[in-house]
Design a protein around this motif. Structure first.
Motif, PDB file in Angstrom:
ATOM      1  N   ALA A 251       0.831  -1.207   0.000  1.00  0.00           N
ATOM      2  CA  ALA A 251       0.000   0.000   0.000  1.00  0.00           C
ATOM      3  C   ALA A 251       0.863   1.254   0.000  1.00  0.00           C
ATOM      4  CB  ALA A 251      -0.938  -0.006   1.203  1.00  0.00           C
ATOM      5  N   VAL A 252       1.953   1.226   0.760  1.00  0.00           N
ATOM      6  CA  VAL A 252       2.876   2.368   0.785  1.00  0.00           C
ATOM      7  C   VAL A 252       3.558   2.533  -0.561  1.00  0.00           C
ATOM      8  CG1 VAL A 252       5.017   3.237   1.806  1.00  0.00           C
ATOM      9  CG2 VAL A 252       3.258   2.231   3.274  1.00  0.00           C
ATOM     10  N   ARG A 253       4.070   1.434  -1.112  1.00  0.00           N
ATOM     11  CA  ARG A 253       4.774   1.492  -2.390  1.00  0.00           C
ATOM     12  C   ARG A 253       3.827   1.960  -3.503  1.00  0.00           C
ATOM     13  NH1 ARG A 253       6.288  -3.387  -2.505  1.00  0.00           N
ATOM     14  NH2 ARG A 253       8.336  -3.131  -1.523  1.00  0.00           N
ATOM     15  N   GLY A 254       2.622   1.414  -3.509  1.00  0.00           N
ATOM     16  CA  GLY A 254       1.650   1.811  -4.527  1.00  0.00           C
ATOM     17  C   GLY A 254       1.266   3.271  -4.426  1.00  0.00           C
ATOM     18  N   ALA A 255       1.154   3.783  -3.197  1.00  0.00           N
ATOM     19  CA  ALA A 255       0.818   5.193  -3.011  1.00  0.00           C
ATOM     20  C   ALA A 255       1.917   6.081  -3.569  1.00  0.00           C
ATOM     21  CB  ALA A 255       0.600   5.483  -1.521  1.00  0.00           C
ATOM     22  N   ALA A 256       3.174   5.739  -3.302  1.00  0.00           N
ATOM     23  CA  ALA A 256       4.287   6.533  -3.823  1.00  0.00           C
ATOM     24  C   ALA A 256       4.290   6.531  -5.349  1.00  0.00           C
ATOM     25  CB  ALA A 256       5.613   5.989  -3.292  1.00  0.00           C
ATOM     26  N   GLU A 257       3.993   5.385  -5.945  1.00  0.00           N
ATOM     27  CA  GLU A 257       3.982   5.289  -7.412  1.00  0.00           C
ATOM     28  C   GLU A 257       2.852   6.114  -8.011  1.00  0.00           C
ATOM     29  OE1 GLU A 257       3.846   1.103  -8.074  1.00  0.00           O
ATOM     30  OE2 GLU A 257       5.990   0.814  -7.642  1.00  0.00           O
ATOM     31  N   ARG A 258       1.653   6.031  -7.426  1.00  0.00           N
ATOM     32  CA  ARG A 258       0.524   6.800  -7.959  1.00  0.00           C
ATOM     33  C   ARG A 258       0.757   8.293  -7.856  1.00  0.00           C
ATOM     34  NH1 ARG A 258      -2.199   3.055  -4.919  1.00  0.00           N
ATOM     35  NH2 ARG A 258      -2.718   4.593  -3.305  1.00  0.00           N
TER      36      ARG A 258
ATOM     37  N   GLY B 110       5.957  12.632   2.368  1.00  0.00           N
ATOM     38  CA  GLY B 110       5.732  11.520   3.286  1.00  0.00           C
ATOM     39  C   GLY B 110       4.298  11.462   3.771  1.00  0.00           C
ATOM     40  N   ALA B 111       3.741  12.636   4.103  1.00  0.00           N
ATOM     41  CA  ALA B 111       2.354  12.680   4.572  1.00  0.00           C
ATOM     42  C   ALA B 111       1.382  12.329   3.452  1.00  0.00           C
ATOM     43  CB  ALA B 111       2.045  14.062   5.145  1.00  0.00           C
ATOM     44  N   ASP B 112       1.699  12.709   2.222  1.00  0.00           N
ATOM     45  CA  ASP B 112       0.842  12.339   1.084  1.00  0.00           C
ATOM     46  C   ASP B 112       0.785  10.819   0.925  1.00  0.00           C
ATOM     47  OD1 ASP B 112       0.273  14.971   0.397  1.00  0.00           O
ATOM     48  OD2 ASP B 112       1.858  15.085  -1.119  1.00  0.00           O
ATOM     49  N   VAL B 113       1.934  10.179   0.995  1.00  0.00           N
ATOM     50  CA  VAL B 113       1.981   8.719   0.865  1.00  0.00           C
ATOM     51  C   VAL B 113       1.245   8.063   2.028  1.00  0.00           C
ATOM     52  CG1 VAL B 113       3.505   6.704   0.844  1.00  0.00           C
ATOM     53  CG2 VAL B 113       4.081   8.726  -0.518  1.00  0.00           C
ATOM     54  N   LEU B 114       1.451   8.586   3.231  1.00  0.00           N
ATOM     55  CA  LEU B 114       0.717   8.072   4.387  1.00  0.00           C
ATOM     56  C   LEU B 114      -0.782   8.191   4.157  1.00  0.00           C
ATOM     57  CD1 LEU B 114       0.933   7.108   7.442  1.00  0.00           C
ATOM     58  CD2 LEU B 114       0.605   9.521   8.023  1.00  0.00           C
ATOM     59  N   LEU B 115      -1.241   9.350   3.704  1.00  0.00           N
ATOM     60  CA  LEU B 115      -2.662   9.587   3.443  1.00  0.00           C
ATOM     61  C   LEU B 115      -3.225   8.539   2.488  1.00  0.00           C
ATOM     62  CD1 LEU B 115      -5.229  11.465   3.462  1.00  0.00           C
ATOM     63  CD2 LEU B 115      -4.159  12.665   1.534  1.00  0.00           C
ATOM     64  N   HIS B 116      -2.548   8.317   1.379  1.00  0.00           N
ATOM     65  CA  HIS B 116      -3.062   7.389   0.370  1.00  0.00           C
ATOM     66  C   HIS B 116      -3.037   5.947   0.862  1.00  0.00           C
ATOM     67  CE1 HIS B 116      -3.512   9.730  -3.525  1.00  0.00           C
ATOM     68  NE2 HIS B 116      -3.196  10.647  -2.621  1.00  0.00           N
ATOM     69  N   ALA B 117      -1.971   5.560   1.534  1.00  0.00           N
ATOM     70  CA  ALA B 117      -1.897   4.184   2.033  1.00  0.00           C
ATOM     71  C   ALA B 117      -2.968   3.921   3.074  1.00  0.00           C
ATOM     72  CB  ALA B 117      -0.504   3.929   2.607  1.00  0.00           C
ATOM     73  N   VAL B 118      -3.197   4.889   3.948  1.00  0.00           N
ATOM     74  CA  VAL B 118      -4.205   4.717   5.009  1.00  0.00           C
ATOM     75  C   VAL B 118      -5.613   4.719   4.421  1.00  0.00           C
ATOM     76  CG1 VAL B 118      -5.232   5.821   7.025  1.00  0.00           C
ATOM     77  CG2 VAL B 118      -2.752   5.610   6.852  1.00  0.00           C
ATOM     78  N   LEU B 119      -5.901   5.636   3.507  1.00  0.00           N
ATOM     79  CA  LEU B 119      -7.248   5.676   2.917  1.00  0.00           C
ATOM     80  C   LEU B 119      -7.558   4.411   2.132  1.00  0.00           C
ATOM     81  CD1 LEU B 119      -7.633   9.391   1.750  1.00  0.00           C
ATOM     82  CD2 LEU B 119      -8.529   8.305   3.822  1.00  0.00           C
ATOM     83  N   GLU B 120      -6.575   3.884   1.438  1.00  0.00           N
ATOM     84  CA  GLU B 120      -6.788   2.623   0.718  1.00  0.00           C
ATOM     85  C   GLU B 120      -7.099   1.497   1.705  1.00  0.00           C
ATOM     86  OE1 GLU B 120      -4.319  -0.578  -2.058  1.00  0.00           O
ATOM     87  OE2 GLU B 120      -3.515   1.436  -1.732  1.00  0.00           O
ATOM     88  N   THR B 121      -6.349   1.454   2.826  1.00  0.00           N
ATOM     89  CA  THR B 121      -6.529   0.393   3.814  1.00  0.00           C
ATOM     90  C   THR B 121      -7.824   0.567   4.602  1.00  0.00           C
ATOM     91  OG1 THR B 121      -4.115   0.272   4.007  1.00  0.00           O
ATOM     92  CG2 THR B 121      -5.404  -0.806   5.733  1.00  0.00           C
ATOM     93  N   ALA B 122      -8.207   1.812   4.859  1.00  0.00           N
ATOM     94  CA  ALA B 122      -9.420   2.094   5.625  1.00  0.00           C
ATOM     95  C   ALA B 122     -10.673   2.071   4.775  1.00  0.00           C
ATOM     96  CB  ALA B 122      -9.295   3.442   6.333  1.00  0.00           C
ATOM     97  N   GLU B 123     -10.522   2.033   3.451  1.00  0.00           N
ATOM     98  CA  GLU B 123     -11.616   1.870   2.474  1.00  0.00           C
ATOM     99  C   GLU B 123     -12.529   3.096   2.426  1.00  0.00           C
ATOM    100  OE1 GLU B 123     -13.628  -1.961   2.624  1.00  0.00           O
ATOM    101  OE2 GLU B 123     -11.978  -2.764   3.821  1.00  0.00           O
ATOM    102  N   ILE B 124     -12.274   3.952   1.439  1.00  0.00           N
ATOM    103  CA  ILE B 124     -13.092   5.149   1.224  1.00  0.00           C
ATOM    104  C   ILE B 124     -14.531   4.722   0.881  1.00  0.00           C
ATOM    105  CG2 ILE B 124     -13.482   7.137  -0.275  1.00  0.00           C
ATOM    106  CD1 ILE B 124     -10.482   7.438  -0.497  1.00  0.00           C
TER     107      ILE B 124
END
Length: 416
Positions: free
Chosen positions: A341-348, A400-414
């Motif tokens: 999830a972290v790696r994918g967020a950085a790539e996106r 770093g916070a952007d990647v955290l945001l995306h990884a967490v939102l993906e895991t928490a399910e928007i």
């Protein structure tokens, strides 16, 4: 639902302003911070963090180790929360970002969600773990260790600082000992944002470190006793110089670490010399050897060689020596799904990134034992940390916070 779009980012200015505002509490003498655990300054920093969380609409939980849990509700009351966070305590001569970025990056995540009306199925909880640094009260990551069942709460409460003050008493004194049972919370996942505390990302011009593993750590406190004597009138053959014994052992520590290059490291950072007088040969020294490696077998080998070589050196010099393991944890492999999830967020998001092995201990290392866990890292200037000159850029913090945001939102399910 899938991951959020790459146009979703945090408010970089607001995150930076929060970091600077927190840094005003417990200022150091050279531009950094001295906000040690369970001090008045720690209590003041906690109060500021709580006020910010409540302004976002969070309920604040507090357990018996002082761990703070700011909960942002999800749409499904039965869904386990996704946790993020790090720590607000610092070294005596610490920087403004170590730990603090992870806590306030989590807060900025919630602020961004509120601004944009984003809802998730899983609640999101921003955590401030107590006494991550382990300087005033060893070992490091103390409260997350109690949470994960590594240490007992009673043992932690009884740890004393250099002035003989007990951790539990000081936690109560500053007003941040809660009633909630430690470790009772269950997690869907945990993410920790942190500065690298090393030089790799900056040297390779990478925006993000995707942390796949954490080095294991071993702290061994070594006590050597010889004989106090006058430096001028004691003949060389009649000396029992504990300081010289320490010097020879520390040379061995360096040799042992080099023998396991490139990933193993070793040094002594905490050293006390007695009586510490200019004209007295040291009769006693106490120092802590810090060994680290991503391989458990290497750590065990380094510990064994320290004891064997140290005992031999002490015997040859007519000194007494003792060893006490005062802290440590095994190497960590972080959860593959969370790491992805972290790696994918950085790539996106288009951020350059590379996999990393964390050389430092973090609360995530303990939480990994009770919940799926991963870490996000951003560069720091010259890899410098645990120093008041520690520095990062606003852009690094935001990435770093952007990647955290995306990884967490993906895991928490928007939702929606």
């Amino acid at each position: 639902m899938g991951a959020p779009g790459e146009n979703l980012k945090v408010n970089a200015d607001r995150l930076w302003d929060s970091l600077m505002e927190m840094a005003k509490i417990g200022p150091g003498v050279a531009g950094g911070n001295n906000r040690q655990t369970v001090t008045d300054e720690d209590g003041e920093g906690r109060a500021l963090f709580q006020s910010w969380c409540e302004a976002v609409g969070c309920d604040m939980g507090l357990d018996q180790m002082g761990n703070m849990f700011a909960t942002y509700p999800g749409t499904d009351p039965e869904a386990l929360p996704v946790y993020v966070g790090s720590h607000l305590d610092t070294q005596p001569t610490g920087g403004k970002y170590d730990g603090v970025l992870g806590v306030l990056g989590g807060l900025e995540l919630l602020r961004t969600m509120k601004d944009l009306g984003i809802k998730t199925k899983h609640p999101i909880v921003v955590t401030n773990w107590t006494n991550e640094e382990g300087t005033r009260y060893a070992p490091a990551m103390l409260a997350s260790g109690v949470f994960a069942g590594i240490h007992t709460q009673e043992w932690a409460y009884d740890i004393e600082d250099a002035e003989g003050k007990k951790f539990g008493d000081e936690l109560k004194r500053i007003g941040w000992r809660g009633e909630e049972e430690v470790g009772a919370r269950k997690m869907h996942a945990f993410f920790e944002l942190h500065i690298e505390q090393g030089p790799i990302l900056e040297a390779e011009n990478k925006d993000i470190g995707v942390v796949t593993h954490g080095q294991g750590l071993s702290w061994t406190q070594v006590t050597i006793e010889g004989k106090d004597a006058h430096t001028g009138s004691t003949p060389m053959p009649m000396r029992k110089n504990a300081g010289l014994g320490m010097a020879k052992i520390l040379e061995k520590v360096d040799e042992i670490a080099w023998s396991h290059a490139p990933h193993a490291v070793g040094a002594a950072g905490h050293i006390d010399v007695y009586p510490n007088s200019r004209n007295v040969i040291p009769g006693k020294v106490v120092f802590t050897v810090d060994f680290r490696s991503p391989e458990l077998s290497v750590i065990e080998d380094m510990e064994t060689r320290l004891r064997l070589d140290g005992s031999r050196i002490a015997e040859e010099m007519g000194l007494t020596i003792s060893f006490e393991k005062v802290g440590g944890f095994d190497p960590v492999k972080f959860d593959e799904a969370c790491v992805s999830a972290v790696r994918g967020a950085a790539e996106r998001l288009g951020y350059s990134h590379r996999d990393l092995i964390s050389g430092a201990g973090h609360d995530a290392c303990w939480i990994n034992q009770v919940a799926p866990t991963a870490m996000v890292m951003c560069p720091c200037v010259d890899g410098l940390s645990h120093n008041e000159a520690e520095e990062i850029s606003k852009e690094w913090a935001a990435a770093g916070a952007d990647v955290l945001l995306h990884a967490v939102l993906e895991t928490a399910e928007i939702v929606g």
